[in-house]
Design an enzyme around this catalytic site. Sequence first.
Site, PDB file in Angstrom:
ATOM      1  CG  ASN A   1      -7.585  -6.573  -1.598  1.00 29.77           C
ATOM      2  OD1 ASN A   1      -7.360  -7.494  -2.375  1.00 29.77           O
ATOM      3  ND2 ASN A   1      -7.409  -5.308  -1.909  1.00 29.77           N
ATOM      4  CB  ILE A   2      -7.272 -10.430   4.266  1.00 32.29           C
ATOM      5  CG1 ILE A   2      -8.590 -11.033   3.741  1.00 32.29           C
ATOM      6  CG2 ILE A   2      -7.187 -10.559   5.790  1.00 32.29           C
ATOM      7  CD1 ILE A   2      -8.689 -12.544   3.872  1.00 32.29           C
ATOM      8  CG  ASP A   3      -3.585  -4.542   5.903  1.00 36.70           C
ATOM      9  OD1 ASP A   3      -2.883  -5.145   6.742  1.00 36.70           O
ATOM     10  OD2 ASP A   3      -3.302  -3.400   5.519  1.00 36.70           O
ATOM     11  CB  SER A   4      -8.219  -5.050   9.302  1.00 37.70           C
ATOM     12  OG  SER A   4      -8.225  -3.809   8.648  1.00 37.70           O
TER      13      SER A   4
ATOM     14  CD  GLU B   1     -12.245   0.860  -5.159  1.00 39.26           C
ATOM     15  OE1 GLU B   1     -11.072   0.534  -4.891  1.00 39.26           O
ATOM     16  OE2 GLU B   1     -13.050   1.274  -4.309  1.00 39.26           O
TER      17      GLU B   1
ATOM     18  CB  SER C   1      -0.882   0.011   1.249  1.00 39.51           C
ATOM     19  OG  SER C   1      -0.061   0.236   2.390  1.00 39.51           O
TER      20      SER C   1
ATOM     21  CB  ALA D   1     -12.486  -9.133   2.184  1.00 37.80           C
ATOM     22  CB  SER D   2     -10.529  -7.780   7.753  1.00 42.13           C
ATOM     23  OG  SER D   2      -9.183  -7.862   7.328  1.00 42.13           O
TER      24      SER D   2
ATOM     25  CG  ASP E   1      -3.892  -2.403  -1.527  1.00 45.27           C
ATOM     26  OD1 ASP E   1      -4.843  -2.553  -2.310  1.00 45.27           O
ATOM     27  OD2 ASP E   1      -3.999  -2.462  -0.281  1.00 45.27           O
TER      28      ASP E   1
HETATM   29  O1  G3H Z   1      -6.432  -0.389   1.855  1.00 48.51           O
HETATM   30  C1  G3H Z   1      -5.905  -0.293   2.948  1.00 48.51           C
HETATM   31  C2  G3H Z   1      -4.886  -1.260   3.400  1.00 48.51           C
HETATM   32  O2  G3H Z   1      -5.340  -1.936   4.552  1.00 48.51           O
HETATM   33  C3  G3H Z   1      -3.553  -0.625   3.608  1.00 48.51           C
HETATM   34  O3  G3H Z   1      -3.542   0.278   4.663  1.00 48.51           O
HETATM   35  O4  G3H Z   1      -2.157   2.249   3.918  1.00 48.51           O
HETATM   36  O5  G3H Z   1      -2.452   1.686   6.352  1.00 48.51           O
HETATM   37  O6  G3H Z   1      -1.021   0.281   4.854  1.00 48.51           O
HETATM   38  P1  G3H Z   1      -2.214   1.180   4.969  1.00 48.51           P
HETATM   39  P1  13P Z   2      -9.302  -4.852   5.413  1.00 44.30           P
HETATM   40  O1  13P Z   2      -9.067  -3.560   6.137  1.00 44.30           O
HETATM   41  O2  13P Z   2     -10.720  -5.303   5.545  1.00 44.30           O
HETATM   42  O3  13P Z   2      -8.348  -5.905   5.803  1.00 44.30           O
HETATM   43  O4  13P Z   2      -9.084  -4.573   3.832  1.00 44.30           O
HETATM   44  C1  13P Z   2      -7.790  -4.509   3.284  1.00 44.30           C
HETATM   45  C2  13P Z   2      -7.782  -4.004   1.889  1.00 44.30           C
HETATM   46  O5  13P Z   2      -8.785  -3.899   1.210  1.00 44.30           O
HETATM   47  C3  13P Z   2      -6.482  -3.626   1.331  1.00 44.30           C
HETATM   48  O6  13P Z   2      -6.596  -3.029   0.077  1.00 44.30           O
HETATM   49 ZN    ZN Z   3      -8.332  -1.853  -0.246  1.00 49.19          ZN
END
Ligand code: G3H
Ligand code: 13P
Ligand code: ZN
Length: 333
Positions: free
Chosen positions: A278-281, A148, A57, A237-238, A96
């Site tokens: 997409n999964i980050d959180s 998007e 990101s 999608a978390s 991302d």
């Molecule tokens: O889309 C958001 C992602 O979770 C990335 O977040 O810019 O804090 O790394 P970040």
């Molecule tokens: P979450 O915050 O739901 O994990 O989404 C992450 C995401 O979409 C990164 O682009």
């Molecule tokens: Zn995203």
Amino acid sequence: MTVSYKSLGLVNSREMFAKAVKGSYAIPAFNFNNMEQLQAIIKACVETNSPVILQVSKGAREYANQTLLRYMAEGAVQYAKEISNGVGIPIVLHLDHGDSFETCKNCIDMGFSSVMIDGSHYPYEKNIEVTKQVVDYAHQFDVTVEGELGILSGIEDDVVAARSIYTNPDDVIDFTNKTGVDSLAISIGTSHGANKFTPAQCTKDENGILIPPPLRFDILEEIEKRMPGFPIVLHGASSVPSDLIKIINENGGAIKDAVGIPEAQLRRAAASSVCKINIDSDGRLAMTAAIRQVFVTKPAEFDPRKYLGPAREALKELYKHKISDVLGSNGAA
Ligand code: G3H
Ligand code: 13P
Ligand code: ZN
């Protein structure tokens, strides 16, 4: 000079997505900012034999440096081979939420195999213009592009959108034809971060767990009708597991009103033309829960390996669960 991602052992997302749509599963797209996250992703994917998309990101580029992250991804290709008797897994290095043509070009030039140009905050025609500019450049190097349409609510890098604007199915054919994108992120009720819905939007189950309103599968189905088999992407999608929130809050944390997307809904999405999730959180929560537990139970510990190690292990288990029990990409490498 452009570095070819192929020379780094990376792949673009084209074949990966075609197989995922056909096989009714979704490719995990996990964000990474540091070594432990990358190790956890690669180990989880090798152990489940899953392809993977490594996501960088804007925040990650600022935190860790994009050049370093690019070399880490190159290292990840070799690491995957090393821990799988030389076989390896298909790995995409993906930008991302690219915010401009210049950012996307920069990443393509340094060896990214896939980029997202997120023009969703622009008016429709401007979104088409900037997306097409990125596609025209990227395709010269066989780099795939995600666009998007529609706006997710929540926090996305520095941009906060108060409410979501669902994707209009009537726009998707026009947008994909005019831009030439390889995949499309849509807005059907997901959002970024750990607070995807307010408690007022939810009902409660018998244990007091907040149950969010369902995703707009009717919109997804309309999009599928118009573009059968076209690769669709789900951001935000978390699932925000309540057991992780509980561990965090029982160990000094203060995360309030956290609600995510129920896994059953993601399973349903993964079986459709949604081929990238997409999964980050959830990864952030798993790491935080593990680290907080070490700090509370072993207050004398000060070796970072002693708390980052358990966090890395928790992360790996979370990713394996996502791959095998939610997205269904296990065995697809
Ligand atoms: O889309 C958001 C992602 O979770 C990335 O977040 O810019 O804090 O790394 P970040
Ligand atoms: P979450 O915050 O739901 O994990 O989404 C992450 C995401 O979409 C990164 O682009
Ligand atoms: Zn995203």
